[in-house]
Design a protein around this motif. Structure first.
Motif, PDB file in Angstrom:
ATOM      1  N   ILE A  62       0.953  -1.191   0.108  1.00 32.30           N
ATOM      2  CA  ILE A  62      -0.024  -0.065   0.093  1.00 32.30           C
ATOM      3  C   ILE A  62       0.961   1.314   0.117  1.00 32.30           C
ATOM      4  CG2 ILE A  62      -1.814  -1.101   1.024  1.00 32.30           C
ATOM      5  CD1 ILE A  62      -1.034   0.267   3.887  1.00 32.30           C
ATOM      6  N   PRO A  63       0.492   2.412  -0.478  1.00 33.09           N
ATOM      7  CA  PRO A  63       1.196   3.756  -0.399  1.00 33.09           C
ATOM      8  C   PRO A  63       1.369   4.058   1.229  1.00 33.09           C
ATOM      9  CG  PRO A  63      -0.815   3.929  -1.665  1.00 33.09           C
ATOM     10  CD  PRO A  63      -0.977   2.680  -1.035  1.00 33.09           C
ATOM     11  N   VAL A  64       2.573   4.222   1.305  1.00 35.67           N
ATOM     12  CA  VAL A  64       2.826   4.852   2.857  1.00 35.67           C
ATOM     13  C   VAL A  64       3.768   6.327   2.691  1.00 35.67           C
ATOM     14  CG1 VAL A  64       4.432   4.254   4.768  1.00 35.67           C
ATOM     15  CG2 VAL A  64       3.363   2.540   3.373  1.00 35.67           C
ATOM     16  N   PHE A  65       3.231   7.096   3.488  1.00 37.26           N
ATOM     17  CA  PHE A  65       3.865   8.471   3.390  1.00 37.26           C
ATOM     18  C   PHE A  65       4.334   8.899   4.831  1.00 37.26           C
ATOM     19  CE2 PHE A  65       1.952   9.303  -0.469  1.00 37.26           C
ATOM     20  CZ  PHE A  65       0.654   8.938  -0.698  1.00 37.26           C
ATOM     21  N   SER A  66       5.486   9.541   4.752  1.00 40.42           N
ATOM     22  CA  SER A  66       5.986   9.996   6.118  1.00 40.42           C
ATOM     23  C   SER A  66       5.864  11.525   6.180  1.00 40.42           C
ATOM     24  CB  SER A  66       7.466   9.753   5.840  1.00 40.42           C
ATOM     25  OG  SER A  66       8.257  10.149   7.175  1.00 40.42           O
ATOM     26  N   ILE A  67       5.136  11.817   7.520  1.00 39.59           N
ATOM     27  CA  ILE A  67       4.965  13.240   7.602  1.00 39.59           C
ATOM     28  C   ILE A  67       5.158  13.581   8.957  1.00 39.59           C
ATOM     29  CG2 ILE A  67       2.841  13.082   6.037  1.00 39.59           C
ATOM     30  CD1 ILE A  67       1.123  13.403   8.739  1.00 39.59           C
ATOM     31  N   SER A  68       4.898  14.837   9.164  1.00 43.82           N
ATOM     32  CA  SER A  68       5.271  15.472  10.643  1.00 43.82           C
ATOM     33  C   SER A  68       3.871  16.193  10.707  1.00 43.82           C
ATOM     34  CB  SER A  68       6.199  16.198  10.899  1.00 43.82           C
ATOM     35  OG  SER A  68       6.183  16.681  12.323  1.00 43.82           O
ATOM     36  N   GLY A  82       5.725  16.828   4.651  1.00 42.74           N
ATOM     37  CA  GLY A  82       5.057  15.671   3.962  1.00 42.74           C
ATOM     38  C   GLY A  82       3.554  15.732   3.757  1.00 42.74           C
ATOM     39  N   LEU A  83       2.943  17.069   3.924  1.00 40.25           N
ATOM     40  CA  LEU A  83       1.288  16.773   3.985  1.00 40.25           C
ATOM     41  C   LEU A  83       0.951  17.029   2.674  1.00 40.25           C
ATOM     42  CD1 LEU A  83       0.448  19.149   6.989  1.00 40.25           C
ATOM     43  CD2 LEU A  83       0.182  16.702   6.703  1.00 40.25           C
ATOM     44  N   ASP A  84       1.684  17.428   1.563  1.00 40.66           N
ATOM     45  CA  ASP A  84       1.310  17.600   0.330  1.00 40.66           C
ATOM     46  C   ASP A  84       1.007  16.202  -0.315  1.00 40.66           C
ATOM     47  OD1 ASP A  84       3.347  20.376  -0.440  1.00 40.66           O
ATOM     48  OD2 ASP A  84       1.357  20.424   0.121  1.00 40.66           O
ATOM     49  N   ALA A  85       1.622  15.318  -0.041  1.00 44.22           N
ATOM     50  CA  ALA A  85       1.494  13.934  -0.585  1.00 44.22           C
ATOM     51  C   ALA A  85       0.044  13.423  -0.432  1.00 44.22           C
ATOM     52  CB  ALA A  85       2.671  13.127  -0.308  1.00 44.22           C
ATOM     53  N   VAL A  86      -0.103  13.725   1.248  1.00 43.73           N
ATOM     54  CA  VAL A  86      -1.315  13.214   1.780  1.00 43.73           C
ATOM     55  C   VAL A  86      -2.384  13.829   1.159  1.00 43.73           C
ATOM     56  CG1 VAL A  86      -2.713  13.101   3.816  1.00 43.73           C
ATOM     57  CG2 VAL A  86      -0.204  12.685   3.977  1.00 43.73           C
ATOM     58  N   ARG A  87      -2.322  15.197   0.881  1.00 47.63           N
ATOM     59  CA  ARG A  87      -3.585  16.087   0.521  1.00 47.63           C
ATOM     60  C   ARG A  87      -3.887  15.516  -1.155  1.00 47.63           C
ATOM     61  NH1 ARG A  87      -0.884  20.717   2.750  1.00 47.63           N
ATOM     62  NH2 ARG A  87      -1.799  21.077   4.708  1.00 47.63           N
TER      63      ARG A  87
END
Lengths: 623, 84
Positions: free
Chosen positions: A150-156, A162-167
Motif C-alpha cells: 500500500i502507499p506509505v507516506f512519512s509526515i510530521s 510531507g502533507l502535500d502527498a497526503v492531500r
C-alpha cells in the motif's frame, strides 16, 4: 446501477492508535468543517469532517483512537461497524488512512494489518517523522510500502512536512463500486490469529527499521518526579489547584460579563414597542434562556483547555496512573479523577470529560456520580441559607467557624453520596469489567495550540447545539410557568402556573419542612440551581442583590426555621435539579435512559434524606 | 540442566528485563495485553514502580505502559538477564 461519479465524494475513514497525532492531522485537514455527534446508542463520539482543496472535497470519518479492531470496547465496536459496513446509517467507505507514530512503528502495525484485512483501499501515514529523526531513528518507507503493498507516506503533522502527498492522495481518492457490496461480518477475535498478527508486525517493523530510535531524552528525567509516589501526587495536586483556581478566577468574570450582556440585550428588547406578551417573552424567556446556556461556556472552555493541554503533552496518562489506586477505593479508576474533580466546578464539563475513560462501565459510573460533586451553582443557595441560619460563631477561634464547618459538611455529604453510589453501582449493575487497566505512557510532547483551539471549538459547538437546545427550551417553559396566567403589572407569582404547582406539591414536600414557596423555588432550580435564590426573592417580594443580601435573608428568617433550612440544603446537595446536566448526560450516553435513572435515583435519595433529617430533627426537638 | 525460574511481572525490579512466558488470564483479557505488546515471547523491561509495587510502568515494543499489580501478577516472565 453505478451512481454517476460527479454526484458523490469519496468517504475515507481515519484510523490510528491514541497518541499517534491522529486528531492533530484530522484537525489540520478539516479545520472548521467538522461535525460532531455520537454513534447511535453508545457513549462513543462520532466525528466527521470535510477535506476541501479547490473545488474538490473528500469526506473524512475520524474513528476513535484504538489499538486494535477486536470488538471489545465500545470504541472498537464503533470502528468495526464503520470499517465492515455493519451500521445502516454509515456511508459506504471508499478507503481508510491509518496514522501511525513512526517512533513506535511495531505497535501501530498491528492495527494497520487488521485494517488491511477489512479489504478497503488503505494508505499508511507515518507521523512524527521529526521526532523520529531527532531521536536518531530511520525507517525505509519504500520497503514498508512494498511489504504492505500500500502507499506509505512519512509526515510530521505538527511541523507540516510531507502533507502535500497526503492531500494529493485524499483529493484524488478513487470511488469504490458499492453496488455489489454485502455487509461483512465483523471477525471475532481469535487469540492465535492475534498472536500471528503481532509477530508479523514485529517482523515487518524489524525489516524496515534502518536505525532504532533512542529513548526520548526528557521524558525519563521528568517522569522521575511526575511518577514518583510522593512528588507525583504533590505535582498532581498542584495541577488540580491551578485548574480550579483558573476556573474560579477566570470563569467568574467571564460569566458575569455574559450575564451583563444578556441583561443589556433583554433590557433593549423590553424597551421595544412590541405587543405584550411578545416583549417579555423575547426578553425574559428567549434571551434569558440563551443567556443561561451561554453562561456555561466559560467553565466548559477553561476545563477543556486545561484537559487538552494536559492530554496533548502526555501528562494526563501519568495523572491517571498516579490517581488510579485511590480511585479504585471508590470503585472507579484513574481516568475518572479529572472528570470528577472538574465536576466540583460544574458537572457539565466534568461529564463531557469522561470520554477519556475507555471502559464503558467506568465511564457510566463516573457520569452517574459526577452531579454529587458540590458544583459551584449550589454555592449561592448554601451561602444564602448558611448566612441566614447558621450563627457566625467560632468552633475553634481563629481557625474554624460554624459557617465554614457547615459548608464543609455539605461538601462532605455530596462526596459520601458519590462514593457510596459508585461502590454500589460498580459492585452490581456495572460490575465485572473485562478490561484490565492498561494505559500507554507516551513521551512528553509540546502542546499543539492550533489543534487545541479547534478541539475547544468542537466542544463548545457540541455543547451549544446538543445540550443548548434543551436548556433553552426548559428556560422558556419555566418563564411561561412563572409569568402566566398574568394578572397585570402586579403579577403575583403565587397565581402563576408555577405558583399553583408549588401549592399542589406542598403536601408532598411538607414532611421535608418545605412550603409552597420552596416548591416554586425547587421548580425554578430545575433550570439552574442558583435560580432558586432569585425566585425566592421574587416570591418574598424583596430585592435580592449580591451586595446586599440582607432583605432576602430577613424574609427567609421569618418564613423558615434552621432545621427547615438544613433540610433544604441537604436536598440541594443530593437532588438532581440541573436540566442542563441531564441534557449533557443524554448527549454523552446517546439516550434519555441514563439521565432518567439519574433523575429518579437522586431525587428519591434527596427526598428520603431530607425527610429523615427534618422529621428526625423535629423528634429530637430541634424543629 | 536447571529449569529457569518463572516469576511474574511484579517480581521485576526497575531496570530488569524479562521475557513473557505466559499470561494466566482468559483469552478476552489476553487480547488487551497483546494490543500493547504483552504476549508470550516479548521482552519486557521494568521502568519504575511505586514503593508498594502498584502501579508500575513497563516498557515493551518500544513504548511505556502503566499497569496495576493485580493485572501484572498474571503475566509470567522469565528473567533474560540480571538486573543492571
Amino acid at each position: 446501477m453505478k451512481r454517476s461519479e460527479s454526484t458523490r465524494i469519496p468517504v475515507v475513514a481515519v484510523a490510528g492508535n491514541p497518541n499517534s497525532g491522529k486528531t492533530t492531522l484530522f484537525n489540520l485537514l478539516t479545520g472548521l468543517r467538522q461535525k460532531v455527534g455520537n454513534y447511535p446508542g453508545v457513549t462513543v463520539e462520532r466525528k466527521e469532517g470535510l477535506f476541501v482543496q479547490g473545488n474538490r472535497s473528500t469526506q473524512l470519518i475520524d474513528l476513535p483512537g484504538i489499538y486494535s479492531l477486536s470488538p471489545q470496547s465500545e470504541e472498537q465496536r464503533a470502528a468495526c461497524e464503520v470499517l465492515y459496513g455493519g451500521a445502516p446509517d454509515e456511508p459506504d467507505l471508499d478507503g481508510v488512512i491509518v496514522i501511525a507514530d513512526s517512533t513506535s512503528l511495531e505497535k501501530s502495525l498491528y492495527l494497520t494489518l487488521q485494517v488491511l484485512e477489512a479489504g478497503h483501499r488503505t494508505v499508511l501515514i507515518l507521523n512524527m517523522e521529526d521526532e523520529l529523526a531527532a531521536r536518531g531513528g530511520s525507517i525505509d518507507v519504500r520497503l514498508l510500502s512494498t511489504l504492505l503493498n500500500i502507499p506509505v507516506f512519512s509526515i510530521s503533522a505538527t511541523r507540516g512536512t510531507g502533507l502535500d502527498a497526503v492531500r494529493k492522495a485524499l483529493i484524488e481518492w478513487p470511488l469504490e463500486d458499492h453496488s455489489q457490496e454485502r455487509a461483512r461480518m465483523i471477525p471475532l477475535p481469535i487469540l492465535d490469529q492475534a498472536i500471528t498478527r503481532r509477530r508479523e508486525s514485529k517482523k515487518i517493523a524489524a525489516n524496515v527499521t534502518r536505525r532504532a530510535v533512542r529513548p526520548h531524552p526528557w521524558t525519563d528525567r521528568i517522569d522521575r518526579y511526575v511518577l514518583h509516589p510522593f512528588w507525583g501526587a504533590i505535582i498532581f495536586m498542584a495541577v488540580v489547584v491551578v485548574v480550579f483556581q483558573s476556573i474560579f478566577a477566570w470563569a467568574q468574570p467571564l460569566m458575569n460579563g455574559i450575564d451583563a450582556l444578556i441583561s443589556q440585550l433583554a433590557a433593549g428588547v423590553r424597551a421595544l414597542p412590541l405587543p405584550d406578551p411578545l416583549a417579555p417573552f423575547l426578553a425574559d424567556g428567549v434571551i434569558a434562556g440563551v443567556g443561561s446556556v451561554l453562561v456555561f461556556l466559560p467553565q466548559i472552555l477553561i476545563v477543556f483547555a486545561f484537559l487538552s493541554v494536559l492530554e496533548n503533552t502526555g501528562y494526563l496518562s501519568r495523572a491517571a496512573l498516579v490517581m488510579d489506586k485511590l480511585m479504585q477505593r471508590g470503585g472507579l479508576q484513574g481516568k475518572s479523577f479529572l472528570p470528577l474533580i472538574s465536576s466540583y466546578a460544574c458537572a457539565i464539563p466534568g461529564i463531557m470529560a469522561t470520554r477519556t475513560i475507555d471502559s464503558t462501565r467506568d465511564r457510566l459510573a463516573t457520569i452517574f456520580v459526577a452531579p454529587f460533586m458540590t458544583c459551584s451553582a449550589r454555592l449561592p443557595v448554601y451561602a444564602l441559607l448558611i448566612s441566614a441560619f447558621v450563627p457566625d460563631r467560632a468552633i475553634l477561634p481563629g481557625f474554624l467557624g460554624w459557617r465554614a464547618f457547615t459548608l464543609f459538611g455539605l461538601y462532605a455529604v455530596g462526596f459520601v453520596a458519590a462514593l457510596l453510589t459508585s461502590l454500589v453501582l460498580k459492585s452490581s449493575i456495572l460490575k465485572s469489567d473485562p478490561m484490565p487497566f492498561i494505559i500507554e505512557i507516551p513521551p512528553y510532547r509540546l502542546p499543539q495550540w492550533k489543534s487545541i483551539g479547534l478541539h475547544l471549538w468542537d466542544r463548545a459547538r457540541a455543547f451549544l447545539t446538543q445540550a443548548g437546545t434543551v436548556i433553552l427550551l426548559v428556560s422558556v417553559v419555566m418563564w411561561a410557568l412563572i409569568s402566566f396566567p398574568n394578572h397585570g403589572p402586579n403579577h403575583n407569582i403565587e397565581e402563576s402556573f408555577a405558583g399553583r404547582f408549588g401549592h399542589v406539591i406542598e403536601p408532598v414536600i411538607k414532611p421535608l419542612g418545605f412550603d409552597w414557596k420552596i416548591g416554586v423555588g425547587l421548580l425554578s432550580a430545575q433550570v439552574a440551581r442558583e435560580v432558586m435564590v432569585s425566585t425566592l426573592a421574587t416570591i418574598e417580594r424583596v430585592q435580592s442583590k449580591e451586595s446586599d443580601p440582607a432583605p432576602l435573608r430577613n424574609a427567609l428568617q421569618k418564613s423558615m426555621t434552621p432545621l427547615k433550612a438544613f433540610s433544604l440544603m441537604i436536598f440541594f446537595a443530593l437532588a438532581m435539579q440541573c436540566t442542563s446536566t441531564l441534557a449533557v448526560v443524554r448527549r454523552e450516553t446517546g439516550s434519555w435512559k441514563i439521565p432518567a435513572v439519574m433523575f429518579v435515583y437522586m431525587n428519591i435519595l434527596a427526598y428520603l434524606t431530607s425527610l429523615v433529617i427534618y422529621q428526625g430533627g423535629k423528634l429530637l426537638g430541634w424543629g | 540442566m536447571t529449569e529457569k525460574p518463572h516469576f511474574s511481572l511484579c517480581d521485576l525490579k526497575p531496570g530488569e528485563e524479562a521475557v513473557v512466558t505466559q499470561i494466566t488470564l482468559p483469552n478476552e483479557r489476553q487480547l488487551h495485553f497483546l494490543e500493547l505488546g504483552l504476549l508470550p515471547g516479548e521482552t519486557v523491561r521494568m521502568v519504575r514502580r511505586s514503593p508498594w509495587g502498584d502501579p508500575m510502568v513497563v516498557e515493551v515494543l518500544g513504548i511505556q505502559i502503566g499497569l496495576r499489580a493485580s493485572d501484572a501478577l498474571e503475566i509470567q516472565v522469565e528473567r533474560s538477564r540480571p538486573s543492571s
